[in-house]
Design a protein around this motif. Structure first.
Motif, mmCIF file in Angstrom:
data_model
loop_
_atom_site.group_PDB
_atom_site.id
_atom_site.type_symbol
_atom_site.label_atom_id
_atom_site.label_comp_id
_atom_site.label_asym_id
_atom_site.label_seq_id
_atom_site.Cartn_x
_atom_site.Cartn_y
_atom_site.Cartn_z
ATOM 1 N N VAL A 1 0.886 -1.159 0.055
ATOM 2 C CA VAL A 1 0.141 0.106 -0.162
ATOM 3 C C VAL A 1 0.663 1.503 -0.036
ATOM 4 N N ARG B 1 2.381 1.821 -3.439
ATOM 5 C CA ARG B 1 1.246 1.784 -4.258
ATOM 6 C C ARG B 1 1.505 2.740 -5.545
ATOM 7 N N ASN B 2 1.898 3.957 -5.265
ATOM 8 C CA ASN B 2 2.161 5.069 -6.282
ATOM 9 C C ASN B 2 3.320 4.966 -6.807
ATOM 10 N N LEU C 1 0.552 0.451 -8.544
ATOM 11 C CA LEU C 1 0.062 -1.006 -8.257
ATOM 12 C C LEU C 1 -1.500 -1.031 -8.439
ATOM 13 N N ARG C 2 -1.872 -1.858 -9.461
ATOM 14 C CA ARG C 2 -3.284 -1.804 -9.605
ATOM 15 C C ARG C 2 -4.222 -2.892 -9.074
ATOM 16 N N LEU D 1 -5.515 -3.261 2.262
ATOM 17 C CA LEU D 1 -5.961 -3.204 0.846
ATOM 18 C C LEU D 1 -7.066 -2.622 0.427
ATOM 19 N N VAL E 1 -7.615 -0.853 -3.054
ATOM 20 C CA VAL E 1 -6.822 -1.778 -4.044
ATOM 21 C C VAL E 1 -7.367 -3.104 -4.175
#
Length: 443
Positions: free
Chosen positions: A185, A188-189, A193-194, A223, A228
Motif C-alpha cells: 500500500v 502503491r504510487n 500498483l493496480r 488493501l 486496491v
C-alpha cells in the motif's frame, strides 16, 4: 428493476425525457430507452437531467447522440447481483467496447473504445449480462454519455502476487503478512500498483476460534482501505483438510472442498472487483476485472485440482471476455523444476488437465501464477492459437521473511518484468527476475 419476471413479452419503448409511470416530462433526459425506463437519479454527482436511464434485461438498450471528438465516456451506476453489470457500447451501429459498471453510488466516468473524430455520433448502450435470482437483480443506470479530450495513456503499471503465507499466521506476534501488505500500500504510487492476488495457502490449518483466518483477514484489510482490488486462490491448507494439530484428516477429498469458514472471512464484496463466481457465495472460483495500461485485464482464480465443472465454467468466462487479457491464479500448477504438475492430489483434476483444457485453448490467456511446491520457477508455453503463455511459481514457505512477486507490465512496449522482493528483510531474489517482450497483449 423488474416489476415482474413473468411479464417477459412486454416491450417498453420510452422517448427521451419520459419518466416511466408518470405523465410529467423531464425534457433534459438525453436517452431514448427500449425495454427500460427513465427514472429519477439516485447516484452522485446528480446529472443535469436529474434522471438516469435504467436497463434491466439483455434486450434493454438506450440511445443517445453526442457531439465532438475525443474519448467516449459513460456515466453509470450498477446493481450488484453475483457480479456487476456489463454494458456494450456501439457508435454508429458498430460495437466499440464493453465495460463493467462497478459502483452502486457514483456515476463514474467509464471510458469506452478508441477516441472518436469530430462530429455527431449516435451511441447505443446495451446491458449484456442480466442476472436475476429473486434475492438480487442486476441492472444498470445511465446518467450521461459525453466525449472528453483523450489524455495520454499511462502504459506502465504493476500487480503483485503474494505466495503461500501459511507460516505467517501461526503466531500473533508475527507481523510479516501485515507488513508485506502495508508495504504494498505504501508503494502503491511508486509501483503504480493496480491489483494484488494470492496464490493460495493463505492459512495453515483451522482451529475452533478460527484465529488464523482472523490474522489473515486483518493483514489484508489495508488493501480494502486503500481501494486496491485483490483476490485469493484457495490452497490445500485453506479448507478443512488439516486439523487443529496441523495434521491431515480424512477423507481429504470432501474436506478440500469444505471452504465454508474461508468464505465466511473472505468474500467477493471484500475483494472489490469480482464480477462473477462459479458457486454463489463462494470465492473458490471467481473472476475480477480491471483496466490498466489502456487494456482490459481479467484475474481468474481457480480452485485447487479443480472439478471438471469448475474448469467448464472457467472456459465460459474466458470465452465471454475475448478482449480481456486473462491472468489465471491457482494453487498448484508448476512444480519446482518448472514442469506442469501431473498429479490431481486429493482433488479432481491435475494441472496438466487445466493446461490441456483451459490454458492452452484460449488466445487471451496470458499468465498463470501458482504456489504449493518448491520455491520459484517460470516457463513459457505456446497455446493452440499461437499465443505465448507465461507461468510463474512462487512459494517459499519462509519462516523468516515475506517474499512477494511484483509484475510490471508496459503495454506500449508489450513487455513484462517480474522480480521477487521481501520487504521484511529488504531482500531481493535476483535469480528469479525475468523479462519478456512481445507478449501479444489483447488490445
Amino acid at each position: 428493476m423488474r416489476v415482474t419476471r413473468a411479464i417477459v413479452a412486454i416491450v417498453v419503448v420510452l422517448s427521451a425525457g419520459v419518466l416511466a409511470g408518470s405523465a410529467n416530462a423531464a425534457a433534459s433526459s438525453p436517452f431514448t430507452v427500449v425495454n427500460g425506463s427513465i427514472q429519477p437519479a439516485t447516484g452522485t454527482p446528480e446529472p443535469a437531467s436529474g434522471t438516469h436511464a435504467t436497463l434491466w434485461r439483455n434486450t434493454s438498450y438506450a440511445l443517445t447522440t453526442v457531439q465532438g471528438a475525443g474519448t467516449l465516456v459513460v456515466g453509470a451506476i450498477g446493481d450488484h447481483c453475483e457480479g456487476w453489470p456489463t454494458i456494450r457500447v456501439s457508435v454508429g451501429g458498430t460495437p466499440v467496447g464493453e465495460v463493467d459498471v462497478v459502483s452502486a453510488t457514483d456515476y463514474g466516468a467509464y471510458q469506452v473504445g478508441a477516441p472518436l473524430p469530430a462530429g455527431q455520433h449516435t451511441v447505443r448502450i446495451d446491458l449484456v449480462n442480466d442476472r436475476y435470482t429473486g434475492a438480487c437483480d442486476r441492472n444498470v443506470h445511465l446518467a450521461y454519455v459525453r466525449t472528453e479530450a483523450t489524455p495520454p495513456t499511462d502504459t506502465r503499471f504493476s500487480f503483485a502476487v503474494v505466495p503461500d503465507t501459511q507460516e505467517e499466521v501461526l503466531d500473533a506476534a508475527d507481523n510479516r503478512f501485515r507488513q508485506r501488505i502495508d508495504w504494498l500500500v505504501a508503494q502503491r504510487n511508486a509501483l503504480d500498483l493496480r491489483f494484488v492476488t494470492h496464490s493460495g495457502d493463505v492459512i495453515n490449518y483451522d482451529t475452533s476460534d478460527h484465529v488464523q483466518y482472523v490474522r489473515a483477514s486483518n493483514a489484508l484489510r489495508p488493501l480494502e482501505q486503500a481501494g486496491v482490488p485483490y483476490t485469493l486462490a484457495i490452497g490445500n491448507h485453506d479448507g478443512q483438510v488439516f486439523g487443529p494439530d496441523g495434521k491431515p484428516r480424512s477423507p481429504a477429498g470432501p474436506l478440500l472442498r469444505d471452504t465454508a469458514v474461508f468464505n465466511r472471512y473472505f468474500t467477493a464484496a471484500r475483494f472489490g472487483s469480482v464480477q462473477g463466481q462459479f458457486e454463489a457465495g463462494k470465492v473458490d472460483n471467481a473472476y475480477a476485472t480491471y483496466t490498466a495500461g489502456g487494456v482490459h485485464w481479467l484475474v481468474l482464480t481457480l480452485e485447487l485440482w479443480p472439478r471438471r465443472a469448475a474448469v467448464t465454467w472457467a472456459q465460459q468466462v474466458v470465452a465471454a471476455h475475448p478482449r480481456h487479457n486473462v491472468v489465471l491464479v491457482t494453487h498448484h500448477y508448476l512444480e519446482s523444476d518448472a514442469s506442469i504438475g501431473q498429479s490431481a492430489g486429493f482433488g479432481a483434476s491435475s494441472p496438466q488437465y487445466v493446461f490441456d483444457n483451459l490454458v492452452r485453448r484460449y488466445p487471451n490467456i496470458r499468465f498463470v501464477f501458482s504456489g504449493h511446491t518448491g520455491t520459484a520457477a517460470s516457463r513459457v508455453d505456446t497455446g493452440v492459437n499461437g499465443n505465448r503463455i507465461y507461468s510463474f511459481l512462487q512459494t517459499f514457505h519462509s519462516k523468516r521473511t515475506n517474499p512477494v512477486r511484483l509484475v510490471e507490465i508496459d503495454t506500449a512496449a508489450d513487455s513484462l518484468r517480474t522480480w521477487i522482493y521481501a520487504p521484511h528483510t529488504t531482500e531481493n531474489f535476483p535469480a528469479h527476475e525475468r523479462r519478456y517482450t512481445g507478449l501479444g497483449l489483447v488490445r
